[in-house]
Design a protein around this motif. Structure first.
Motif, PDB file in Angstrom:
ATOM      1  N   THR A   1       4.159  38.203  22.195  1.00 33.42           N
ATOM      2  CA  THR A   1       5.011  37.332  23.004  1.00 33.42           C
ATOM      3  C   THR A   1       4.884  35.867  22.641  1.00 33.42           C
ATOM      4  OG1 THR A   1       3.323  37.048  24.697  1.00 33.42           O
ATOM      5  CG2 THR A   1       4.853  38.911  24.970  1.00 33.42           C
ATOM      6  N   GLY A   2       3.842  35.479  21.916  1.00 30.03           N
ATOM      7  CA  GLY A   2       3.653  34.077  21.609  1.00 30.03           C
ATOM      8  C   GLY A   2       2.971  33.310  22.728  1.00 30.03           C
ATOM      9  N   ARG A   3       2.544  34.039  23.778  1.00 28.39           N
ATOM     10  CA  ARG A   3       1.849  33.395  24.895  1.00 28.39           C
ATOM     11  C   ARG A   3       0.354  33.643  24.771  1.00 28.39           C
ATOM     12  NH1 ARG A   3       2.642  35.617  29.753  1.00 28.39           N
ATOM     13  NH2 ARG A   3       3.516  37.504  28.946  1.00 28.39           N
ATOM     14  N   LEU A   4      -0.420  32.707  25.263  1.00 29.71           N
ATOM     15  CA  LEU A   4      -1.858  32.885  25.324  1.00 29.71           C
ATOM     16  C   LEU A   4      -2.199  33.759  26.517  1.00 29.71           C
ATOM     17  CD1 LEU A   4      -2.973  29.210  24.655  1.00 29.71           C
ATOM     18  CD2 LEU A   4      -3.037  31.117  23.060  1.00 29.71           C
ATOM     19  N   PRO A   5      -3.304  34.510  26.466  1.00 27.77           N
ATOM     20  CA  PRO A   5      -3.696  35.318  27.629  1.00 27.77           C
ATOM     21  C   PRO A   5      -3.827  34.441  28.873  1.00 27.77           C
ATOM     22  CG  PRO A   5      -5.037  35.863  25.722  1.00 27.77           C
ATOM     23  CD  PRO A   5      -4.215  34.652  25.348  1.00 27.77           C
ATOM     24  N   GLY A   6      -3.278  34.905  29.964  1.00 28.84           N
ATOM     25  CA  GLY A   6      -3.350  34.161  31.211  1.00 28.84           C
ATOM     26  C   GLY A   6      -2.254  33.128  31.394  1.00 28.84           C
ATOM     27  N   MET A   7      -1.436  32.879  30.356  1.00 27.66           N
ATOM     28  CA  MET A   7      -0.351  31.908  30.463  1.00 27.66           C
ATOM     29  C   MET A   7       0.814  32.563  31.217  1.00 27.66           C
ATOM     30  SD  MET A   7       1.687  29.908  27.456  1.00 27.66           S
ATOM     31  CE  MET A   7       0.652  28.479  27.296  1.00 27.66           C
TER      32      MET A   7
ATOM     33  N   TRP B   1       7.537  21.289  22.842  1.00 36.07           N
ATOM     34  CA  TRP B   1       6.747  22.402  23.353  1.00 36.07           C
ATOM     35  C   TRP B   1       7.392  23.772  23.151  1.00 36.07           C
ATOM     36  CZ3 TRP B   1       1.967  21.546  23.415  1.00 36.07           C
ATOM     37  CH2 TRP B   1       1.067  22.381  24.070  1.00 36.07           C
ATOM     38  N   ILE B   2       8.350  23.886  22.210  1.00 34.90           N
ATOM     39  CA  ILE B   2       8.953  25.174  21.859  1.00 34.90           C
ATOM     40  C   ILE B   2       7.895  25.990  21.117  1.00 34.90           C
ATOM     41  CG2 ILE B   2      10.703  26.293  20.397  1.00 34.90           C
ATOM     42  CD1 ILE B   2      12.006  24.979  22.761  1.00 34.90           C
ATOM     43  N   PRO B   3       7.691  27.266  21.493  1.00 33.30           N
ATOM     44  CA  PRO B   3       6.701  28.082  20.793  1.00 33.30           C
ATOM     45  C   PRO B   3       7.183  28.517  19.410  1.00 33.30           C
ATOM     46  CG  PRO B   3       7.788  29.388  22.467  1.00 33.30           C
ATOM     47  CD  PRO B   3       8.302  27.983  22.612  1.00 33.30           C
TER      48      PRO B   3
ATOM     49  N   SER C   1       3.599  33.470  17.348  1.00 31.87           N
ATOM     50  CA  SER C   1       2.372  32.671  17.321  1.00 31.87           C
ATOM     51  C   SER C   1       2.156  32.008  18.682  1.00 31.87           C
ATOM     52  CB  SER C   1       2.505  31.583  16.244  1.00 31.87           C
ATOM     53  OG  SER C   1       1.430  30.695  16.289  1.00 31.87           O
ATOM     54  N   ALA C   2       0.942  31.551  18.904  1.00 29.76           N
ATOM     55  CA  ALA C   2       0.643  30.786  20.118  1.00 29.76           C
ATOM     56  C   ALA C   2       0.852  29.293  19.898  1.00 29.76           C
ATOM     57  CB  ALA C   2      -0.794  31.045  20.555  1.00 29.76           C
ATOM     58  N   GLN C   3       1.245  28.896  18.681  1.00 30.00           N
ATOM     59  CA  GLN C   3       1.480  27.480  18.374  1.00 30.00           C
ATOM     60  C   GLN C   3       2.688  26.956  19.140  1.00 30.00           C
ATOM     61  OE1 GLN C   3       1.823  28.016  14.098  1.00 30.00           O
ATOM     62  NE2 GLN C   3       0.134  26.576  13.849  1.00 30.00           N
ATOM     63  N   ARG C   4       2.667  25.666  19.435  1.00 25.81           N
ATOM     64  CA  ARG C   4       3.767  24.978  20.106  1.00 25.81           C
ATOM     65  C   ARG C   4       4.130  23.725  19.326  1.00 25.81           C
ATOM     66  NH1 ARG C   4       5.898  27.101  25.062  1.00 25.81           N
ATOM     67  NH2 ARG C   4       4.416  28.654  25.737  1.00 25.81           N
TER      68      ARG C   4
ATOM     69  N   CYS D   1       0.931  19.465  15.563  1.00 31.59           N
ATOM     70  CA  CYS D   1       0.053  18.408  15.037  1.00 31.59           C
ATOM     71  C   CYS D   1      -1.382  18.880  14.831  1.00 31.59           C
ATOM     72  CB  CYS D   1       0.087  17.176  15.929  1.00 31.59           C
ATOM     73  SG  CYS D   1      -0.688  17.375  17.527  1.00 31.59           S
ATOM     74  N   TYR D   2      -1.795  19.952  15.474  1.00 35.49           N
ATOM     75  CA  TYR D   2      -3.171  20.431  15.342  1.00 35.49           C
ATOM     76  C   TYR D   2      -3.371  21.214  14.045  1.00 35.49           C
ATOM     77  CZ  TYR D   2      -3.213  18.962  20.138  1.00 35.49           C
ATOM     78  OH  TYR D   2      -3.092  18.211  21.267  1.00 35.49           O
ATOM     79  N   THR D   3      -2.416  22.085  13.714  1.00 37.91           N
ATOM     80  CA  THR D   3      -2.527  22.888  12.492  1.00 37.91           C
ATOM     81  C   THR D   3      -1.749  22.273  11.335  1.00 37.91           C
ATOM     82  OG1 THR D   3      -0.594  24.220  13.070  1.00 37.91           O
ATOM     83  CG2 THR D   3      -2.757  25.015  13.828  1.00 37.91           C
ATOM     84  N   ARG D   4      -0.893  21.303  11.632  1.00 35.41           N
ATOM     85  CA  ARG D   4      -0.019  20.637  10.663  1.00 35.41           C
ATOM     86  C   ARG D   4       0.995  21.610  10.054  1.00 35.41           C
ATOM     87  NH1 ARG D   4      -0.887  15.649  10.702  1.00 35.41           N
ATOM     88  NH2 ARG D   4       0.081  15.156   8.727  1.00 35.41           N
ATOM     89  N   ASP D   5       1.298  22.690  10.779  1.00 34.17           N
ATOM     90  CA  ASP D   5       2.320  23.650  10.354  1.00 34.17           C
ATOM     91  C   ASP D   5       3.674  23.204  10.876  1.00 34.17           C
ATOM     92  OD1 ASP D   5       0.493  25.341   9.117  1.00 34.17           O
ATOM     93  OD2 ASP D   5       0.244  26.601  10.892  1.00 34.17           O
ATOM     94  N   GLU D   6       4.716  23.563  10.158  1.00 31.64           N
ATOM     95  CA  GLU D   6       6.083  23.308  10.630  1.00 31.64           C
ATOM     96  C   GLU D   6       6.891  24.579  10.483  1.00 31.64           C
ATOM     97  OE1 GLU D   6       8.031  21.241   6.697  1.00 31.64           O
ATOM     98  OE2 GLU D   6       7.236  19.945   8.256  1.00 31.64           O
ATOM     99  N   TRP D   7       7.953  24.691  11.279  1.00 29.76           N
ATOM    100  CA  TRP D   7       8.842  25.845  11.224  1.00 29.76           C
ATOM    101  C   TRP D   7      10.238  25.392  11.615  1.00 29.76           C
ATOM    102  CZ3 TRP D   7       5.137  24.918  14.825  1.00 29.76           C
ATOM    103  CH2 TRP D   7       5.487  24.909  16.157  1.00 29.76           C
ATOM    104  N   PRO D   8      11.252  26.121  11.141  1.00 30.16           N
ATOM    105  CA  PRO D   8      12.636  25.682  11.368  1.00 30.16           C
ATOM    106  C   PRO D   8      13.073  25.846  12.817  1.00 30.16           C
ATOM    107  CG  PRO D   8      12.611  27.799  10.261  1.00 30.16           C
ATOM    108  CD  PRO D   8      11.183  27.336  10.345  1.00 30.16           C
TER     109      PRO D   8
END
Length: 57
Positions: free
Chosen positions: A2-8, A20-22, A26-29, A43-50
């Motif tokens: 789902t892309g959510r963290l446990p408990g979210m 804040w789009i997931p 992944s759990a990344q936002r 900004c934490y992982t420095r990953d980007e996605w379209p």
């Protein structure tokens, strides 16, 4: 996955000022500003996605 963290909560989370789009599958936002143009960026992982067609904050 789902892309959510446990408990979210399942409802959409909004943080004023951030996109804040997931990242799909992944759990990344996206940590760009809410009104950014172009690709999403974590900004934490420095990953980007379209940005997906029709996707909004």
């Amino acid at each position: 996955m789902t892309g959510r963290l446990p408990g979210m909560p399942a409802e959409r989370v909004q943080i004023p000022g951030l996109c804040w789009i997931p990242r799909p599958g992944s759990a990344q936002r996206c940590t760009e500003g809410a009104d950014h143009a172009g690709k999403h960026f974590d900004c934490y992982t420095r990953d980007e996605w379209p940005r997906l067609a029709g996707e909004t904050q």
